[in-house]
Design a protein around this motif. Sequence first.
Motif, PDB file in Angstrom:
ATOM      1  N   UNK A  71      20.154  -0.618  -9.171  1.00 20.23           N
ATOM      2  CA  UNK A  71      21.571  -0.801  -9.465  1.00 20.23           C
ATOM      3  C   UNK A  71      21.780  -2.228  -9.953  1.00 20.23           C
ATOM      4  N   UNK A  72      22.549  -2.395 -11.027  1.00 25.43           N
ATOM      5  CA  UNK A  72      22.764  -3.731 -11.576  1.00 25.43           C
ATOM      6  C   UNK A  72      23.496  -4.614 -10.567  1.00 25.43           C
ATOM      7  N   UNK A  73      23.003  -5.839 -10.389  1.00 23.62           N
ATOM      8  CA  UNK A  73      23.705  -6.781  -9.513  1.00 23.62           C
ATOM      9  C   UNK A  73      24.826  -7.452 -10.308  1.00 23.62           C
ATOM     10  N   UNK A  74      25.736  -8.123  -9.601  1.00 27.38           N
ATOM     11  CA  UNK A  74      26.818  -8.844 -10.274  1.00 27.38           C
ATOM     12  C   UNK A  74      26.271  -9.881 -11.255  1.00 27.38           C
ATOM     13  N   UNK A  75      25.226 -10.602 -10.843  1.00 30.29           N
ATOM     14  CA  UNK A  75      24.625 -11.599 -11.743  1.00 30.29           C
ATOM     15  C   UNK A  75      24.133 -10.935 -13.025  1.00 30.29           C
ATOM     16  N   UNK A  76      23.487  -9.773 -12.883  1.00 30.80           N
ATOM     17  CA  UNK A  76      22.950  -9.084 -14.060  1.00 30.80           C
ATOM     18  C   UNK A  76      24.070  -8.693 -15.020  1.00 30.80           C
ATOM     19  N   UNK A  77      25.155  -8.174 -14.447  1.00 31.37           N
ATOM     20  CA  UNK A  77      26.267  -7.748 -15.296  1.00 31.37           C
ATOM     21  C   UNK A  77      26.811  -8.940 -16.073  1.00 31.37           C
ATOM     22  N   UNK A 119      14.209  -1.768 -15.300  1.00 32.53           N
ATOM     23  CA  UNK A 119      14.308  -0.468 -14.645  1.00 32.53           C
ATOM     24  C   UNK A 119      15.596  -0.203 -13.885  1.00 32.53           C
ATOM     25  N   UNK A 120      16.686  -0.884 -14.298  1.00 29.43           N
ATOM     26  CA  UNK A 120      17.968  -0.621 -13.647  1.00 29.43           C
ATOM     27  C   UNK A 120      18.556   0.665 -14.218  1.00 29.43           C
ATOM     28  N   UNK A 121      18.982   1.582 -13.324  1.00 26.86           N
ATOM     29  CA  UNK A 121      19.527   2.848 -13.795  1.00 26.86           C
ATOM     30  C   UNK A 121      21.060   2.840 -13.783  1.00 26.86           C
ATOM     31  N   UNK A 122      21.608   2.227 -12.730  1.00 19.56           N
ATOM     32  CA  UNK A 122      23.073   2.192 -12.620  1.00 19.56           C
ATOM     33  C   UNK A 122      23.585   0.858 -13.130  1.00 19.56           C
ATOM     34  N   UNK A 123      24.274   0.865 -14.274  1.00 23.60           N
ATOM     35  CA  UNK A 123      24.685  -0.414 -14.847  1.00 23.60           C
ATOM     36  C   UNK A 123      26.118  -0.762 -14.454  1.00 23.60           C
ATOM     37  N   UNK A 124      26.722   0.015 -13.574  1.00 25.57           N
ATOM     38  CA  UNK A 124      28.073  -0.228 -13.052  1.00 25.57           C
ATOM     39  C   UNK A 124      29.064  -0.542 -14.185  1.00 25.57           C
ATOM     40  N   UNK A 125      29.795  -1.651 -14.085  1.00 27.44           N
ATOM     41  CA  UNK A 125      30.855  -1.871 -15.080  1.00 27.44           C
ATOM     42  C   UNK A 125      30.418  -2.745 -16.253  1.00 27.44           C
ATOM     43  N   UNK A 126      29.097  -2.827 -16.525  1.00 27.59           N
ATOM     44  CA  UNK A 126      28.623  -3.683 -17.612  1.00 27.59           C
ATOM     45  C   UNK A 126      29.260  -3.323 -18.960  1.00 27.59           C
ATOM     46  N   UNK A 127      29.176  -2.015 -19.308  1.00 30.32           N
ATOM     47  CA  UNK A 127      29.666  -1.628 -20.631  1.00 30.32           C
ATOM     48  C   UNK A 127      31.180  -1.767 -20.733  1.00 30.32           C
TER      49      UNK A 127
END
Lengths: 172, 194
Positions: free
Chosen positions: B127-133, A142-150
């Motif tokens: 919000x994705x955590x650093x670990x998740x990313x 359920x994470x909505x904000x994936x920040x800089x993943x992509x």
Amino acid sequence: MNIIGSYAVPLVISAILIAGLFRTNGMFGQFTSGALDGMKVLMRIVPSLVGLITAVEMFKASGALDVLTFSLSPVASFLHLPKEIMPLMILRPISGGGAVAMLDRLLSSYGPNSLAGRVACVMCGSSETTFYTTTLYYGAVGVKKIRHTLVAALIADFCGMVISGIAVNLLF
Amino acid sequence: MLDYIWAAMMLLSFIFGMMNGRMDEVTGAVFSGSASAIDVCISLLGTMCFWSGIMKIAESSGVSRAIGRVLSPLIKLIFPGLDTKGAAANAICMNVSANMLGLGNAATPFGLEAMKQLSALNPSPLKASNYMITFVVLNTSSVQIIPTTIAMLRSKYGAANPMDIMPAVWITSILSLVIGLAVAMVLNKRRVQS
């Protein structure tokens, strides 16, 4: 380098069988139940492969694939990649089945040992369906904000694609 | 997304077929394409069965757990500060080793478990955590020791040694993984979680 390619598969199988002989009972039973699972997995992807391979084949027959390849050829030459793999490069992070379909058609047109065939194989073998994986994993928690993943994932994919061209040129 | 790409491929085929006067070829491709899709599936079936069977042995005899143990110092390096004995680290190790062996089926449940554990450690759950990313990047550019599907397609089209590309695959996937992790780490540091 070739010796690694020749030895890897028999070596991995032998190592697993030796581990299996010592560490588990009814190894052949394990094998057949695993094989059955593999069969089920494939059965699940048959419909999507039929849909995608047919679409790619139509796309190719109409001449649209040539137009797409041609229009991307400046990018290809800039990246020192064979232009034939450019459509595959776009499809790879988006759809796993689509990439298999495109790779299959590419290998049937150019052959597995052509430059384009080899680069395409290395590219597909070293990458994943980035968008699918990202959606699946974040969706599950359920994470909505994936920040800089992509950003990070796609930079890695892009570099991998360029490196696959360099690696094939160096090793073959 | 796939809906659009799939539809676009076929609709563009119609338009280009019309423009290039290749409608007969497009029609032919509908039938030859779907038939050849089954050829592909049948040639993949044997490899898929055999390899899944071998990997089942690997799983039940603890080979994938052993790989997980070997990897755990690396996991410590990639996830600084994560409890290496905890449930999250354990699920991450199992996910990575399953991915390396090409066990997509086994990797996904471990991956989802790892995400759940990392989510429990996450102060802001939306919000994705650093670990998740880092973990998702680890999965999107995962390293597979034996790329079986590709080897199968290569042998289907007559490659004498379908695995001769393997060193190139390894080099490429390790480098792209390192690049992905490095970018994630730099951005993790720069954009500190608020």
